[in-house]
Design an enzyme around this catalytic site. Sequence first.
Site, short mmCIF file in Angstrom:
data_model
loop_
_atom_site.label_atom_id
_atom_site.label_comp_id
_atom_site.label_asym_id
_atom_site.label_seq_id
_atom_site.Cartn_x
_atom_site.Cartn_y
_atom_site.Cartn_z
N ASP A 165 44.97 -3.94 -3.23
CA ASP A 165 45.83 -2.76 -3.17
C ASP A 165 46.16 -2.39 -1.72
OD1 ASP A 165 43.02 -2.18 -2.95
OD2 ASP A 165 43.52 -0.05 -2.97
N TYR A 185 32.60 6.44 -1.86
CA TYR A 185 32.11 6.17 -0.51
C TYR A 185 31.50 7.43 0.11
CZ TYR A 185 34.93 1.93 -0.78
OH TYR A 185 35.47 0.73 -1.16
N LYS A 224 31.63 1.46 -7.17
CA LYS A 224 31.68 0.65 -5.95
C LYS A 224 31.33 1.55 -4.78
CE LYS A 224 35.21 -1.58 -3.01
NZ LYS A 224 36.61 -2.06 -2.99
#
Length: 250
Positions: free
Chosen positions: A24, A143, A173
């Site tokens: 992406d 994150y 993730k």
Amino acid sequence: MTAGLSARLDRISTNDRYLIVPMDHGITMGAVEGLVDIESTIDGVTSGGADAVLTQRGIAERVHPNKNGAGYIVHVNGSTTIGPDEQDKRVTATAEDAVRAGADAVSFHINVGSEYEPDQIEELAELTADADRLGLPVLAMAYARGPGVDSTDPESLGHAVRLAEELGADVVKTGYSGDGDSFARVTESTRLPVVIAGGSKGTDRETVEMVRGAMDGDAAGVSMGRSIFQHDDPEGIARAVSALSLIHIS
């Protein structure tokens, strides 16, 4: 877990292990090396064993003819490196849009600890609710990023992955803490499968050592972009990373 959700998770994994190649970056960085002829790159990484590729929905028509039966994940927020703040990810698609694009799952990026965290929490929660009604898995890219936040601190990363679970994600993730022992503290923070982010392009040795360390820390796999799609041999490096992920299956 519904039959549809289970079936779609199977399409983006192998024996509950994940090798996802996000591409992406075109919205973030432009048509960088490896993405100009994205068709050939997709063919190469999926021939090498990638379980799924990930793009924004506008690229879907270029993905499907070239993914060799691999899964497809549509990313639903984004920002650019030339904009005012790259951490300010804005919604680019809905779960329904992703289904129309032929997706097996959706993904969403949240920067835990940033000033945009409150809005991104609300948006991720809305996405997981919509996706749940469709039996569509959600990959949360969670994150630890923000003022005063150490992006490799296992406690901060553990908080980020737990947030993803609390908001209804199916796979999460996050960044890599640097070694297997510390990453085990991250994976034990959630019951979700945790995959590591690849980060910027590294050497083959750095890539292998990172994957080995993460898998030793009970990671469920890898979501690695530039180190794979910008490699001189995308198919070969995908095959190597796939093998490292699968040999850790107990």
